[in-house]
Design an enzyme around this catalytic site. Sequence first.
Site, PDB file in Angstrom:
ATOM      1  N   GLU A 185      -7.859  -5.458 -74.967  1.00 46.98           N
ATOM      2  CA  GLU A 185      -8.050  -4.262 -75.787  1.00 46.98           C
ATOM      3  C   GLU A 185      -7.418  -4.410 -77.181  1.00 46.98           C
ATOM      4  OE1 GLU A 185      -8.512  -0.800 -72.440  1.00 46.98           O
ATOM      5  OE2 GLU A 185      -6.512  -1.134 -73.232  1.00 46.98           O
ATOM      6  N   GLU A 254     -13.764  -2.352 -67.707  1.00 50.11           N
ATOM      7  CA  GLU A 254     -12.991  -1.238 -67.145  1.00 50.11           C
ATOM      8  C   GLU A 254     -13.845   0.024 -67.134  1.00 50.11           C
ATOM      9  OE1 GLU A 254      -9.114  -0.514 -68.741  1.00 50.11           O
ATOM     10  OE2 GLU A 254      -8.494  -2.628 -68.607  1.00 50.11           O
TER      11      GLU A 254
END
Length: 850
Positions: A185, A254
């Site tokens: 991320e 995710e």
Amino acid sequence: METSSVSKLLTWLWMALLLGTELIQCSTVTYDRKAILINGQRRILISGSIHYPRSTPEMWEDLIRKAKDGGLDVIDTYVFWNGHEPSPGHYNFEGSYDLVRFIKTVQRVGLYAHLRIGPYVCAEWNFGGFPVWLKYVPGISFRTDNGPFKVAMQGFTQKIVQMMKNEKLFASQGGPIILSQIENEYGPESKAIGAAGHAYVNWAAKMAVGLDTGVPWVMCKEDDAPDPVINSCNGFYCDAFSPNKPYKPTLWTEAWSGWFTEFGGAVHRRPVQDLAFAVARFIQKGGSFFNYYMYHGGTNFGRTAGGPFITTSYDYDAPLDEYGLMRQPKYGHLKQLHEAIKLCEYALVSSDPTVTSLGTYQQAHVFSTGQQKCAAFLSNYNTKSAARVTFNGGHYNLPPWSISILPDCKNVVFNTAKVAVQHTKMQMLPTGSKLLSWETYDEDISSLGETSTLTAIGLLEQINITRDTSDYLWYMTSVEISSSESFLRGGQKPTLTVESAGHAVHVFINGQFLGSAFGTRENRRFTFSGPANLRAGINKIALLSIAVGLPNVGLHFETWETGVRGAVVLHGLDHGNKDLTWQKWSYQVGLKGEAMNLVSPSEATSVDWTRGSLAAQGQQSLKWYKAYFDAPTGNEPLALDLRSMGKGQVWINGQSIGRYWMAYAKGDCKTCSYAGTFRPINCQRRCGHPTQRWYHVPRSWLKPTKNLLVVFEELGGDASRISLVKRSVARVCADAHEHHPTTDNYDIENKGNSNSTGNAKVLLQCAPGQSITSIEFTSFGTPSGTCGSFQKGTCHAPNSHAMLEKECIGQESCSIFISSGVFGTDPCPNVLKRLSVQAVCSTADANTQS
């Protein structure tokens, strides 16, 4: 040796070689624009996150088998650097950190693995997975084009990769690892940092690819991921995501199954109808890999929770709950979704979707190979109204905010909003295991500072002193008060204010508890203010500063401060205010009980604990409690009920269960609808109750008898009311229409030739060791309501209750076909009927605890 014997030996060796080749088959893992390819075959891959340190090795195989039974192909896990290298060059790969054992368990069960090395993980994990010592490497700056950081990161990444290679765990070696992730991320940080961030991303990708694992690398939430690394999406929805190159597949690393919880906040729930809708949207847009974050969330044992203020429970509303039990209907409904998607797999990976409008908010996504292999997804994006659409010559009813899946472009086998699997209501029951021989030990505040070896002018940053070896740091100073002060003769008491950078502080003056103050995850900084009970002469001020998990996300969070870092001021003295900030302060890391290792079974008996009635001692701050208990019988998951306590930490047989805090949840726990874009504030629970009341106790941590429980209480609580409870099924409900679509009644052979079989049915399933002891409600006809509030309708088969009792009472599980023939006669011909059931599950000794 005779010729025949030699011949037999050679034959045996040849067979053994062949067998070994079959057992260890190296796989080629590549990708194209459509999917991940395993041995040249495109695959729709369904994955779920299970973090090995958030459970115990004894739980791993059961969790992974349930994941496989739920339709998963892949187990995803982060790698937790701070757990594996707690100090430079000293490694830990034992117990819950036995990464090799975990990956081999995945392989033994027959699933693939996605190893997300990071080594930054976020994950609401302490310090984002970085070891705290890394912060003190000279010249270091985290996650940027910084030499010291890159050296450390590369060293750990290489170690993990080499460990996996040594055990032949990459698919290219015959192992289960088909994907690896570098960084995590990084997109927002990269944009904020600029050129240095871009250079770092390129370096990280080149470094990872150079490790020659033989499997693709992934970067999630990183649009600039350089070739050949695949960029991927994280979020509640990822149907709008496209990879940064047209020859890369669309991956969702995710898919958030719920949300994390913080002390003092509400518990978030994500309706399974919306989660299934999000997944179906992703697949119909051409996605080919999705991973549930989390599939099993587990527990933040010890001091591993980050945030700060993240709870010890990391349940995440996952399909498998914190204790490893199936959360129904989420687990079962997603299992049916996975079966439906797999029925479409050949068409999905062999063609691109053709999108057709079926109405203002309705669409059809059709995948056709041109060889009579066809799959369709019919979607209704309207959040309020159902729709009846015409597709391929047929009529289809679509509930609001739902997608129907047709593996043959004709028959519906699944709709995301129609939940037919059972709903399960869980309960916490007494175990009957008593906590005996309570003893206490008080933190000696009066002697604070006598052994302190660190003094300084001014207030120091907490983590710089503790290096995160303890949550606790004492700040100590003294102030002289003149006997002429007017407040000593009945005037208004002075006020002490303490400005903290986080996360909590308990204030003591002359050994007496004055009060506490706390920050929040959103605003770590806070100010304590309270009347100071001072006396003439020298007064000792002691501030116990507490870290509640180190930050895990944010630009250069390694630079964020913790502890008493603002002004400490006495207000209201006769001559004005007295600023204590820049006078001499003494520091003491941790608690006396920690230094004495009171939690250890071997050390706990060597200390002079105080016996006596807990009630007589009252509720006191900074107090240690000790008791013993025997392990309860059975195999249900166990927990401690700590609702009578305040805030602190708890250990069993020397192992830390984690932090506890009976902070009451604030939020808006209104009625939750599945329809519409999900956000965590939409669906909240436990408002007005402690955010976390129960704390998981792994059975593998227990001995048959005399298990040591140690509790450190900061604020004051009633330890005599602590109890050991077991988690079990209380009630099960089922509710489905007689023609409910189900993959159980559908088969596709030879990649697409459909055959319809059987009727819809409901399944009731208690936990192992339980049985159905009563049927609280049942109706075949037109009942209304939901689990816990069913009501009979105008149409009802009179023998509904008798039929369910006959089939289910005394059974651990039972299934009933939804058909008029099963219930004798049709109670209302030409009316679509449903079967609604609510049953009680129990064991012989069950007594529900409120």
